[in-house]
Design an enzyme around this catalytic site. Structure first.
Site, mmCIF file in Angstrom:
data_model
loop_
_atom_site.group_PDB
_atom_site.id
_atom_site.type_symbol
_atom_site.label_atom_id
_atom_site.label_comp_id
_atom_site.label_asym_id
_atom_site.label_seq_id
_atom_site.Cartn_x
_atom_site.Cartn_y
_atom_site.Cartn_z
ATOM 1 N N THR A 186 47.340 -61.771 -94.217
ATOM 2 C CA THR A 186 46.660 -61.698 -92.921
ATOM 3 C C THR A 186 46.191 -60.262 -92.705
ATOM 4 O OG1 THR A 186 48.743 -61.181 -91.864
ATOM 5 C CG2 THR A 186 48.088 -63.484 -91.867
ATOM 6 N N GLU A 331 45.833 -68.336 -91.824
ATOM 7 C CA GLU A 331 46.959 -69.276 -91.868
ATOM 8 C C GLU A 331 46.494 -70.731 -91.918
ATOM 9 O OE1 GLU A 331 46.706 -66.647 -89.940
ATOM 10 O OE2 GLU A 331 48.650 -65.663 -89.588
ATOM 11 N N LYS A 439 44.469 -59.470 -67.618
ATOM 12 C CA LYS A 439 45.159 -60.102 -66.492
ATOM 13 C C LYS A 439 44.863 -59.294 -65.241
ATOM 14 C CE LYS A 439 48.279 -61.798 -69.814
ATOM 15 N NZ LYS A 439 48.540 -61.041 -71.032
ATOM 16 N N TRP A 444 43.202 -64.689 -65.215
ATOM 17 C CA TRP A 444 42.823 -64.224 -66.544
ATOM 18 C C TRP A 444 41.315 -64.043 -66.627
ATOM 19 C CZ3 TRP A 444 45.964 -67.320 -70.774
ATOM 20 C CH2 TRP A 444 47.316 -66.994 -70.627
#
Ligand code: AMP
Length: 542
Positions: A186, A331, A439, A444
């Site tokens: 990754t 992944e 936030k 959000w």
């Protein structure tokens, strides 16, 4: 009662066998590191991948051993894809854009035994080899006469000398389909990178699904240009799907600038290209001022980070090229969703269709998704509720290589780290990485939404939105902007540009003009680095 059909493992060797038998003369064209254009085909790739397998046998490299590559997209890399994995070894593609220390760390963690590298990376390997403790053989992907006499690298061979002498017959082993075939780490923006270890089964199933009409729609009529690197999640699986379909492949080598990519698309009749938004930005940036058009390109898949709506528009409206917005992760091998409309959407007005095209798309068969709130409760698929995105499926990771980080799954689901909505038709839209979401006052704000609006301004080349600490609201968004060369926009003009396009409280508090946005090894914006650069920044009025 059991079914009475033949039991046959899903193996990568079957892909190259098929491509050779049924599409042997389909071309594999590569712009090489040397700068010239090399022409091969699936039959030659198959023959030479068997020579690679024989070369590994001759060196007594055991099954399961990791063979690393540091290489661009090209025919030799493709031969390694099939020769290494097909013979039961594990192809470990290292991202050469990582920091050298991180590359050495990865090579040691993977315990690579052989390292194959393009000549572009000779100085890198010269600096690196002393730190790669397990590598016993180095192979430079070049002709024998191009090998430097004294490189200082132990056991260095040219690729052509290494495999060229070997027989081109080989009996591929009948492996268990769950055998590991390739390894990809990754990007590791935080902490050490972790390895995703793919199996033959997961790779072949992914290749089927990626080629479906509502995925990348890969066929024998295509000439495919994967600009997405073969060192990043196996170029989104395109080498395998292309072999399965017998498509022509066109590889760009290291030349990823707009001019080189455009010329390759035109000279090789490319019908389908795949890449991250930053690459297409360079391509469009080259084409627009010169008034260039495509003569063969029909569609492009764009993913890796959110594709700005302005880019979807430019491809469709100015160039007649369909954009498939796609989402996935290392992944996930990597494909999870692709954005293609359904029959019932075809009659929708253009702006309603555009709203759908901006989303990351629908699950491809094999992948299941859900969004959950902070307490793990499933959220409705109403296109409004945003929550943490979880996935599962036969090409989704079960655990990282060497079980690093423990069990990543929660009740069988993999937490993607993305925040998303899913609508009633199953279209998923990423609103943020969970760590990038802003936030503000208990609500959000999607940094991607803020960036997309800025990117719609004609003077903006690139935009990155980050949250800044605020004593009253917790965080407030600011947008960092790179201007297009020769074009001007002021802070006030850009803030005014948001009016009417989003809720007032979602409009960024400030615009910071920068020369460049830091990008990671796979073309994603490095917001951590950007935050470091702005560590002394103070919001207006504080
Ligand atoms: P990687 O494993 O390096 O391919 O990174 C995967 C991550 O890239 C995902 O979890 C997303 O955060 C991001 N990503 C990939 N495709 C998209 C997309 N189309 N839109 C937004 N983010 C994306």
């Amino acid at each position: 009662m059991l079914g009475l059909m033949q039991q046959q493992s899903l193996l990568i060797s079957s892909l190259i066998d098929f491509a050779e038998k049924h599409h042997g003369d389909s071309e594999v064209v590569s712009r090489r590191v040397e700068g010239d254009i090399h022409r091969s085909n699936w039959a030659q790739v198959a023959r030479r991948s068997r020579q690679v397998a024989n070369a590994l046998d001759a060196q007594n490299v055991p099954h399961g051993a990791r063979i690393a590559t540091l290489a661009w997209n090209g025919y030799r890399h493709l031969e390694l894809y099939f020769g290494v994995s097909g013979s039961g070894r594990v192809l470990h593609t290292i991202n050469p854009r990582l920091h050298p220390e991180q590359m050495a760390w990865i090579a040691n963690h993977a315990e690579d035994q052989v390292l194959c590298f393009d000549m572009t990376f000779l100085p890198l390997v010269q600096a690196l080899h002393a730190h790669c403790k397990t590598v016993t053989h180095y192979v430079a992907l070049c002709d024998a006469d191009k090998l430097p006499a004294d490189s200082g690298i132990p056991n260095l061979l040219s690729y052509e000398a290494w495999m060229g002498q070997q027989a081109d017959t080989y009996a591929w082993p009948q492996l268990d389909e769950n055998t590991a075939c390739s390894l990809c780490y990754t990007s590791g923006t935080t902490g050490n990178p972790k390895g995703a270890l793919y199996s033959h089964r997961s790779t072949v199933l992914h290749a089927y699904a990626a080629a479906l009409p509502d995925s990348m729609c890969i066929s024998a009529r295509d000439a495919i240009l994967p600009v997405v690197p073969m060192f990043h999640v196996n170029a989104w699986g395109i080498p395998y799907s292309a072999a399965m379909a017998g498509a022509k492949l066109v590889f760009p080598g290291p030349a990823l600038d707009g001019k080189s990519v455009y010329e390759l698309i035109e000279s090789e009749g490319v019908s389908f290209a795949a890449g991250v938004p930053t690459v297409w930005q360079m391509l469009l940036g080259h084409m627009k001022p010169a008034g260039l058009k495509f003569s063969t390109l029909q569609r492009t898949v764009i993913g890796g980070s959110a594709c700005p709506p302005a880019m979807i528009d430019a491809f469709r409206e100015d160039y007649g090229v369909d954009v498939l917005h796609a989402w996935g992760m290392t992944e996930m091998s990597p494909l999870g969703t692709v954005c293609t409309l359904k029959n019932k959407h075809l009659g929708l007005p253009a702006d309603a269709q555009m709203k759908l095209r901006m989303k990351q798309g629908r699950c491809i068969y094999g992948i299941d998704m859900k969004i959950v709130d902070a307490d793990g409760r499933s959220l409705p698929h109403d296109g409004k509720a945003a929550g943490d995105l979880f996935v599962k499926g036969p090409w989704v990771i079960a655990t990282y290589y060497k079980q690093e980080g423990g069990d990543p799954l929660l009740e069988g689901w993999f937490p993607t780290g993305d925040v998303a909505t899913i609508d009633a038709d199953g279209f998923m839209q990423i609103t943020d990485r969970s760590k990038d979401v802003i936030k503000s006052g208990g609500e959000w704000i999607s940094s991607i939404d803020v960036e997309n609006i800025a990117m719609g301004h004609p003077a903006v080349a690139m935009a990155a939105c980050i949250g800044m600490r605020h004593p009253k609201w917790d965080e407030r968004p600011i947008v960092c902007v790179v201007k297009k060369p020769g074009l001007e926009v002021s802070r006030e003009e850009l803030i005014a540009f948001y009016e009417g396009k989003t809720a007032k409280w979602q409009i960024p508090d400030d615009v910071v003009f920068v020369d460049a946005i830091p990008l990671g090894g796979t073309g994603k914006m490095l917001k951590t680095r950007l935050r470091e650069q702005l560590s002394h920044y103070v919001l207006p009025g504080l």
